[in-house]
Design an enzyme around this catalytic site. Structure first.
Site, PDB file in Angstrom:
ATOM      1  N   SER A 175       0.806  -1.221   0.000  1.00  0.00           N
ATOM      2  CA  SER A 175       0.000   0.000   0.000  1.00  0.00           C
ATOM      3  C   SER A 175       0.842   1.276   0.000  1.00  0.00           C
ATOM      4  O   SER A 175       0.376   2.332  -0.405  1.00  0.00           O
ATOM      5  CB  SER A 175      -0.961   0.021   1.188  1.00  0.00           C
ATOM      6  OG  SER A 175      -0.246   0.124   2.405  1.00  0.00           O
ATOM      7  N   LYS A 186       0.553   4.948   6.886  1.00  0.00           N
ATOM      8  CA  LYS A 186       0.053   5.703   5.728  1.00  0.00           C
ATOM      9  C   LYS A 186       0.648   7.111   5.765  1.00  0.00           C
ATOM     10  O   LYS A 186       1.316   7.506   6.715  1.00  0.00           O
ATOM     11  CB  LYS A 186      -1.480   5.815   5.756  1.00  0.00           C
ATOM     12  CG  LYS A 186      -2.237   4.496   5.814  1.00  0.00           C
ATOM     13  CD  LYS A 186      -2.173   3.719   4.522  1.00  0.00           C
ATOM     14  CE  LYS A 186      -2.967   2.414   4.648  1.00  0.00           C
ATOM     15  NZ  LYS A 186      -2.762   1.531   3.476  1.00  0.00           N
TER      16      LYS A 186
END
Length: 200
Positions: free
Chosen positions: A42, A90
Site C-alpha cells: 500500500s 500511511k
C-alpha cells in the site's frame, strides 16, 4: 556468611544488570523507537514492501510525542480506526478541519490542488473518489500506492485520531537491500510536504 556474600554478589553481577536492561529496552520501545513489519504494497515504492516481500521499518515515537505537530505529507504509524489492535502505516493528507477532495488524478485541500510531485506517490487515485471533511483532532490518510491502498477512503471510521498516532515511519531497517530513509514529503523539492498549489 560466605554463602550470603556469594548470593549478594550474584545479584549484583547478573540479576540487577539484566533487570536494568529489560527496563531500558521496554522504555525505548514504549517511548522512543520500535520496529514494525510492513506486509503489503500500500505504500510501495516509498516503503518497498509487497505481499511476498515484507520489510521492517523504524517507528520514531519521539517525532510525534509531547504534542509535536503532525504535518501534511508525514508518514506515520497508527492504530487502525476500525480495529485499534492493528497498526497501519500511511501518509497524512488531510489535517484537522480540512476538506479533502480525491479526484481521479489529483487531491484538493480546501479547494486547492495538492502538490504531490514526489515521484513515489501514485499519479492515479483509481476509482475510490469523494469529498471528505476531516473533524477536529483527526487526520485523513492515503497510501502512496493508491491503486491498491486500503486507506481513509475505504474505512468505516475514516479519520485517525491524534491520540491513535504512535510515531513517524522514519527508516526501512531490513532487509539489507531495502535499507534507507522514508520520504516525509509530498513534494519532490520540499523537505516538509505541506505544499498546496492553486487549482488548474
Amino acid at each position: 556468611m560466605r554463602l550470603k556474600q556469594h548470593k549478594h554478589s550474584w545479584l549484583k553481577e547478573w540479576v540487577l544488570p539484566i533487570g536494568v536492561g529489560v527496563v531500558v529496552a521496554f522504555g525505548l520501545k514504549t517511548w522512543v523507537v520500535s520496529a514494525a513489519v510492513v506486509p503489503s504494497s500500500s505504500m510501495y515504492p516509498t516503503i518497498p514492501a509487497t505481499e511476498t516481500h515484507h520489510v521492517y521499518i523504524l517507528d520514531n515515537k519521539l517525532a510525534t510525542d509531547f504534542g509535536r505537530k503532525i504535518y501534511r505529507g508525514e508518514v506515520v504509524v497508527f492504530h487502525f480506526p476500525d480495529n485499534p489492535k492493528e497498526l497501519y502505516v500511511k501518509r497524512v493528507i488531510g489535517l484537522p478541519g480540512d476538506t479533502v477532495e480525491v479526484t481521479a488524478n489529483a487531491v484538493y485541500i480546501n479547494g486547492k490542488k495538492l502538490n504531490e510531485s514526489n515521484q513515489f506517490i501514485a499519479k492515479s487515485n483509481e476509482l475510490k473518489l469523494g469529498i471528505y471533511h476531516v473533524p477536529a483532532g483527526h487526520y485523513f490518510m492515503l497510501g502512496d500506492n493508491r491503486t491498491v491502498s486500503i486507506d481513509s477512503r475505504y474505512w468505516v471510521h475514516k479519520y485517525v485520531a491524534r491520540s491513535a498516532i504512535i510515531g513517524e515511519a522514519d527508516f526501512v531497517i531490513a532487509p539489507i537491500s531495502d535499507i534507507g530513509p522514508i520520504s516525509q514529503s509530498l513534494s519532490a523539492s520540499n523537505g516538509i510536504g505541506d505544499q498546496v498549489q492553486n487549482a488548474v
